[in-house]
Design a protein around this motif. Sequence first.
Motif, PDB file in Angstrom:
ATOM      1  N   LYS A  39       0.849  -1.191   0.000  1.00  0.00           N
ATOM      2  CA  LYS A  39       0.000   0.000   0.000  1.00  0.00           C
ATOM      3  C   LYS A  39       0.889   1.246   0.000  1.00  0.00           C
ATOM      4  CE  LYS A  39      -3.263   2.364   3.033  1.00  0.00           C
ATOM      5  NZ  LYS A  39      -3.867   2.357   4.365  1.00  0.00           N
ATOM      6  N   LYS A  40       0.550   2.205  -0.836  1.00  0.00           N
ATOM      7  CA  LYS A  40       1.268   3.487  -0.848  1.00  0.00           C
ATOM      8  C   LYS A  40       0.799   4.286   0.357  1.00  0.00           C
ATOM      9  CE  LYS A  40       2.292   7.241  -4.043  1.00  0.00           C
ATOM     10  NZ  LYS A  40       1.957   7.775  -5.383  1.00  0.00           N
ATOM     11  N   ILE A  41       1.762   4.746   1.188  1.00  0.00           N
ATOM     12  CA  ILE A  41       1.370   5.433   2.419  1.00  0.00           C
ATOM     13  C   ILE A  41       1.906   6.856   2.527  1.00  0.00           C
ATOM     14  CG2 ILE A  41       1.023   3.333   3.767  1.00  0.00           C
ATOM     15  CD1 ILE A  41       3.828   3.888   4.978  1.00  0.00           C
ATOM     16  N   TRP A  48       6.108   3.008   0.596  1.00  0.00           N
ATOM     17  CA  TRP A  48       5.189   1.875   0.467  1.00  0.00           C
ATOM     18  C   TRP A  48       5.211   1.047   1.738  1.00  0.00           C
ATOM     19  CZ3 TRP A  48       2.338   1.652  -3.961  1.00  0.00           C
ATOM     20  CH2 TRP A  48       2.775   2.433  -5.016  1.00  0.00           C
ATOM     21  N   GLU A  49       4.097   0.375   1.994  1.00  0.00           N
ATOM     22  CA  GLU A  49       3.973  -0.498   3.153  1.00  0.00           C
ATOM     23  C   GLU A  49       3.709  -1.914   2.662  1.00  0.00           C
ATOM     24  OE1 GLU A  49       1.411  -0.094   7.119  1.00  0.00           O
ATOM     25  OE2 GLU A  49       0.164  -0.572   5.379  1.00  0.00           O
ATOM     26  N   ARG A  60       4.848  -5.035   9.532  1.00  0.00           N
ATOM     27  CA  ARG A  60       4.856  -4.007   8.508  1.00  0.00           C
ATOM     28  C   ARG A  60       6.299  -3.664   8.139  1.00  0.00           C
ATOM     29  NH1 ARG A  60       0.464  -5.740   8.515  1.00  0.00           N
ATOM     30  NH2 ARG A  60      -1.476  -4.634   8.885  1.00  0.00           N
ATOM     31  N   TYR A  62       8.139  -0.621   5.846  1.00  0.00           N
ATOM     32  CA  TYR A  62       8.037   0.581   5.042  1.00  0.00           C
ATOM     33  C   TYR A  62       9.266   0.642   4.160  1.00  0.00           C
ATOM     34  CZ  TYR A  62       4.624   1.394   8.608  1.00  0.00           C
ATOM     35  OH  TYR A  62       3.565   1.232   9.466  1.00  0.00           O
ATOM     36  N   ASN A  95       1.736   5.994  12.830  1.00  0.00           N
ATOM     37  CA  ASN A  95       2.267   7.206  12.215  1.00  0.00           C
ATOM     38  C   ASN A  95       3.690   7.500  12.684  1.00  0.00           C
ATOM     39  OD1 ASN A  95      -0.017   7.619  10.682  1.00  0.00           O
ATOM     40  ND2 ASN A  95      -0.954   9.021  12.152  1.00  0.00           N
ATOM     41  N   ILE A  98       5.960   5.330  10.661  1.00  0.00           N
ATOM     42  CA  ILE A  98       6.079   5.883   9.303  1.00  0.00           C
ATOM     43  C   ILE A  98       7.039   7.074   9.308  1.00  0.00           C
ATOM     44  CG2 ILE A  98       4.805   7.087   7.474  1.00  0.00           C
ATOM     45  CD1 ILE A  98       2.383   5.243   8.285  1.00  0.00           C
TER      46      ILE A  98
END
Length: 121
Positions: A39-41, A48-49, A60, A62, A95, A98
């Motif tokens: 998934k693009k985050i 990406w994730e 996860r 990243y 978050n 990320i």
Amino acid sequence: MAAVFEGLTNIQKHALYAEISSVMQLAQEGGLTPQDEVKKIAQDPVLWELRWNVDGKQYRLYHAEPSSDLSILVSLRFHLKDTSGDPLSVTARQNGEIQRAILRYHDPDNTLWGNIENPLA
């Protein structure tokens, strides 16, 4: 990455590592199906994730594909998602992970991004 392997038996470590390696290889080759595994985050940088759900745990990774070489996958942050507590706390922790990935992307010389240690070594 090694922290998520703490407390696992050797068999569990090898199984998880094999699963992670397999998905990372497919992502690097652009061969993930279905696409919901990635998934693009973030947009700046494009982050990406990759997602794994193994034995009820959510892992996860990243990563980014630097514009200088789109054939490589740069691993920036791998973690076991903490799903405890209320949804706002879960989102805030996610978050934070990320943001750590984004900071690593912007400081490759000091963070040695892309250098994933082998937790089985």
